[in-house]
Motif scaffolding. Structure first.
Motif, PDB file in Angstrom:
ATOM      1  N   LEU A 115       0.831  -1.212   0.000  1.00  0.00           N
ATOM      2  CA  LEU A 115       0.000   0.000   0.000  1.00  0.00           C
ATOM      3  C   LEU A 115       0.864   1.260   0.000  1.00  0.00           C
ATOM      4  CD1 LEU A 115      -2.731   1.415   0.184  1.00  0.00           C
ATOM      5  CD2 LEU A 115      -2.585   1.198   2.683  1.00  0.00           C
ATOM      6  N   ASP A 116       1.935   1.264   0.776  1.00  0.00           N
ATOM      7  CA  ASP A 116       2.830   2.417   0.805  1.00  0.00           C
ATOM      8  C   ASP A 116       3.386   2.701  -0.595  1.00  0.00           C
ATOM      9  OD1 ASP A 116       2.438   2.782   3.498  1.00  0.00           O
ATOM     10  OD2 ASP A 116       4.251   1.722   4.123  1.00  0.00           O
ATOM     11  N   ARG A 117       3.764   1.657  -1.308  1.00  0.00           N
ATOM     12  CA  ARG A 117       4.258   1.833  -2.674  1.00  0.00           C
ATOM     13  C   ARG A 117       3.137   2.353  -3.585  1.00  0.00           C
ATOM     14  NH1 ARG A 117       7.682  -1.115  -6.010  1.00  0.00           N
ATOM     15  NH2 ARG A 117       9.082  -1.316  -4.217  1.00  0.00           N
TER      16      ARG A 117
ATOM     17  N   GLU B 154       3.442   5.937  -5.567  1.00  0.00           N
ATOM     18  CA  GLU B 154       3.446   5.977  -7.025  1.00  0.00           C
ATOM     19  C   GLU B 154       2.242   6.738  -7.597  1.00  0.00           C
ATOM     20  OE1 GLU B 154       5.756   4.923  -9.037  1.00  0.00           O
ATOM     21  OE2 GLU B 154       7.061   4.046  -7.497  1.00  0.00           O
ATOM     22  N   GLU B 155       1.267   7.036  -6.714  1.00  0.00           N
ATOM     23  CA  GLU B 155       0.061   7.769  -7.133  1.00  0.00           C
ATOM     24  C   GLU B 155      -0.614   7.122  -8.342  1.00  0.00           C
ATOM     25  OE1 GLU B 155       1.207  11.819  -7.754  1.00  0.00           O
ATOM     26  OE2 GLU B 155       1.427  12.222  -5.608  1.00  0.00           O
ATOM     27  N   CYS B 156      -0.704   5.811  -8.300  1.00  0.00           N
ATOM     28  CA  CYS B 156      -1.320   5.070  -9.419  1.00  0.00           C
ATOM     29  C   CYS B 156      -2.751   4.686  -9.073  1.00  0.00           C
ATOM     30  CB  CYS B 156      -0.501   3.825  -9.737  1.00  0.00           C
ATOM     31  SG  CYS B 156      -0.362   2.688  -8.356  1.00  0.00           S
ATOM     32  N   ASP B 157      -3.475   4.200 -10.064  1.00  0.00           N
ATOM     33  CA  ASP B 157      -4.857   3.760  -9.836  1.00  0.00           C
ATOM     34  C   ASP B 157      -4.897   2.347  -9.244  1.00  0.00           C
ATOM     35  OD1 ASP B 157      -6.129   6.087 -10.860  1.00  0.00           O
ATOM     36  OD2 ASP B 157      -5.707   5.394 -12.898  1.00  0.00           O
TER      37      ASP B 157
ATOM     38  N   SER C  17      -8.158   2.012  -4.728  1.00  0.00           N
ATOM     39  CA  SER C  17      -9.012   2.733  -3.788  1.00  0.00           C
ATOM     40  C   SER C  17     -10.403   2.102  -3.762  1.00  0.00           C
ATOM     41  CB  SER C  17      -9.121   4.207  -4.175  1.00  0.00           C
ATOM     42  OG  SER C  17      -9.893   4.355  -5.352  1.00  0.00           O
ATOM     43  N   THR C  18     -11.052   2.209  -2.628  1.00  0.00           N
ATOM     44  CA  THR C  18     -12.404   1.665  -2.503  1.00  0.00           C
ATOM     45  C   THR C  18     -13.363   2.406  -3.441  1.00  0.00           C
ATOM     46  OG1 THR C  18     -11.933   1.177  -0.174  1.00  0.00           O
ATOM     47  CG2 THR C  18     -14.232   1.090  -0.862  1.00  0.00           C
ATOM     48  N   LYS C  19     -13.144   3.699  -3.602  1.00  0.00           N
ATOM     49  CA  LYS C  19     -13.995   4.484  -4.516  1.00  0.00           C
ATOM     50  C   LYS C  19     -13.879   3.974  -5.952  1.00  0.00           C
ATOM     51  CE  LYS C  19     -14.111   8.847  -1.943  1.00  0.00           C
ATOM     52  NZ  LYS C  19     -13.750  10.292  -1.948  1.00  0.00           N
ATOM     53  N   LEU C  20     -12.649   3.663  -6.364  1.00  0.00           N
ATOM     54  CA  LEU C  20     -12.457   3.164  -7.727  1.00  0.00           C
ATOM     55  C   LEU C  20     -13.139   1.806  -7.899  1.00  0.00           C
ATOM     56  CD1 LEU C  20     -11.318   3.213 -10.548  1.00  0.00           C
ATOM     57  CD2 LEU C  20      -9.123   2.402  -9.640  1.00  0.00           C
ATOM     58  N   LEU C  21     -13.024   0.942  -6.899  1.00  0.00           N
ATOM     59  CA  LEU C  21     -13.679  -0.367  -7.003  1.00  0.00           C
ATOM     60  C   LEU C  21     -15.192  -0.203  -7.119  1.00  0.00           C
ATOM     61  CD1 LEU C  21     -13.682  -3.442  -6.986  1.00  0.00           C
ATOM     62  CD2 LEU C  21     -13.709  -3.358  -4.480  1.00  0.00           C
ATOM     63  N   ILE C  22     -15.768   0.660  -6.303  1.00  0.00           N
ATOM     64  CA  ILE C  22     -17.214   0.889  -6.364  1.00  0.00           C
ATOM     65  C   ILE C  22     -17.606   1.401  -7.752  1.00  0.00           C
ATOM     66  CG2 ILE C  22     -19.086   2.340  -5.494  1.00  0.00           C
ATOM     67  CD1 ILE C  22     -17.743   2.170  -2.724  1.00  0.00           C
TER      68      ILE C  22
ATOM     69  N   TYR D 268      -6.431   3.402 -17.109  1.00  0.00           N
ATOM     70  CA  TYR D 268      -5.970   3.452 -15.727  1.00  0.00           C
ATOM     71  C   TYR D 268      -4.459   3.309 -15.645  1.00  0.00           C
ATOM     72  CZ  TYR D 268     -10.913   2.773 -14.849  1.00  0.00           C
ATOM     73  OH  TYR D 268     -12.282   2.925 -14.837  1.00  0.00           O
ATOM     74  N   SER D 269      -3.867   4.005 -14.666  1.00  0.00           N
ATOM     75  CA  SER D 269      -2.429   3.890 -14.437  1.00  0.00           C
ATOM     76  C   SER D 269      -2.175   2.663 -13.548  1.00  0.00           C
ATOM     77  CB  SER D 269      -1.882   5.153 -13.767  1.00  0.00           C
ATOM     78  OG  SER D 269      -2.518   5.391 -12.528  1.00  0.00           O
ATOM     79  N   ILE D 270      -1.327   1.782 -14.049  1.00  0.00           N
ATOM     80  CA  ILE D 270      -1.061   0.511 -13.375  1.00  0.00           C
ATOM     81  C   ILE D 270       0.378   0.481 -12.881  1.00  0.00           C
ATOM     82  CG2 ILE D 270      -1.196  -1.995 -13.560  1.00  0.00           C
ATOM     83  CD1 ILE D 270      -3.847  -0.595 -14.124  1.00  0.00           C
ATOM     84  N   ASN D 271       0.558   0.110 -11.624  1.00  0.00           N
ATOM     85  CA  ASN D 271       1.891  -0.069 -11.058  1.00  0.00           C
ATOM     86  C   ASN D 271       2.045  -1.530 -10.644  1.00  0.00           C
ATOM     87  OD1 ASN D 271       4.456   0.831 -10.042  1.00  0.00           O
ATOM     88  ND2 ASN D 271       3.616   0.641  -7.980  1.00  0.00           N
TER      89      ASN D 271
END
Length: 340
Positions: free
Chosen positions: A137-139, A143-146, A163-168, A191-194
């Protein structure tokens, strides 16, 4: 920033290649390493990472899984607030529901809408590992990714943080986007993927060979130390049973033997679950014997997987190979005249 996480375990998976072990249980409830179930590893990793709300989404043969998890007490999840939640698939799924875990999740949207955690970890139920989700989670935040995907050697472990908002949002818009699961989302460049590289032991159990190899690998000291860490233990359902009794003729080498067994034969590089009986003169090598199975006298078993409550009568010889282990289904009686 609220760094609290929800835990979501997708237990809807069914692998045809594991059918012999899934006739009476879900994949998440498959026994492993003498006293554990597959789900114990990801569930324990979540709890050790400070996750206090975990939702299990099963679909097939989940009675055994419910019995194993109970109220979540063994994982410290029997709480007044948050805790362990069990969301079986709807009894009747419409054609519009279609395949994929998102439709299953969406039937229980209230769980996500009422949650106070900002992030969610979504994991499969069949990966054997010991992960620190706080570090992931810290990473993810740095990285400010989605979406962050946990990988090992460039291959996805089917474990995601977002984020929970994105999942919803993904669940609510699935009818428009056509997304059925997280894998569909990853294919969209919107979406930005890390990625987060896991360096510890990981084994995904998708076949009988995977299952057999996992048990044999856990017998290795190096693997055991990577999985069963003192500061991040793997929890499981506790059962009070007497110690195993080793009789005069017993010989045990490089094996794992759980409580409550009666051993009067030779065991070499094998995993023996609780309350197993092995008769005098019998020899087991590279075998996995599940709970309450009984092996008679003067038997020879090599590269064999015995499910629960199997009875092997006297003088039976079963010889498999690591590439093709013999699997005896739950409750089967294998007699001398049935030798193969």
């Amino acid at each position: 920033m609220n760094k609290a996480m929800l835990g979501v375990i997708d237990a809807t998976t069914f692998h045809d290649t594991l059918e012999d072990l899934l006739l009476h249980r879900s994949l998440a409830a498959v026994p492993l390493a003498g006293r554990y179930r597959l789900i114990d590893f990801v569930l324990s990793s979540m709890v050790n990472s400070g996750i206090e709300s975990v939702a299990i989404f099963p679909k097939y043969q989940y009675r055994s899984l419910m019995d194993h998890l109970g109220s979540g007490k063994n994982w410290d999840l029997d709480r007044k607030r948050d805790g362990l939640f069990f969301f079986p698939a709807p009894a009747l799924e419409t054609i519009e529901d279609g395949p994929g875990s998102f439709n299953h999740f969406a039937h229980h949207m209230d769980y996500f809408n009422r949650s106070h955690q900002d992030f969610v970890v979504i994991s499969n139920c069949y990966s054997i590992s010991n992960l620190d989700f706080k570090a992931i989670l810290d990473r993810h935040i740095a990285e400010e990714c989605d979406i962050t995907v946990v990988e090992q050697k460039g291959k996805s472990l089917e474990i995601f943080i977002l984020s929970t908002k994105l999942l919803i949002s993904l669940l609510e818009s699935r009818g428009h986007t056509g997304y059925t699961c997280m894998q569909d989302v990853l294919m969209d460049s919107e979406y930005s993927i890390n990625t987060y590289e896991s360096t510890g032991y990981v084994k995904k159990v998708k076949s009988i060979i995977d299952y057999y190899e996992a048990n044999m690998e856990i017998l290795q000291t190096s693997t055991w130390k990577e999985l069963f860490k003192t500061d991040n233990p793997i929890y499981t359902k506790v059962k009070d049973e007497p110690p195993t009794r080793y009789m005069k003729h017993s010989i045990v080498r490089n094996s794992m033997v759980a409580n409550g067994c009666l051993i009067d034969g030779t065991i070499d590089r094998s995993v023996i679950f609780r309350s197993v009986k092995i008769g005098r003169g019998s020899s087991l090598k590279n075998c996995i014997v599940m709970q309450k199975s009984q092996i008679g006298e003067n038997c020879v078993l090599e590269s064999v997987i015995l499910d629960k409550d199997v009875k092997i009568q006297d003088n039976v010889k079963l010889i498999g190979t690591p590439e093709e282990p013999i699997v005896i289904r739950k409750g089967i009686i294998q007699g001398e005249l049935m030798n193969s």
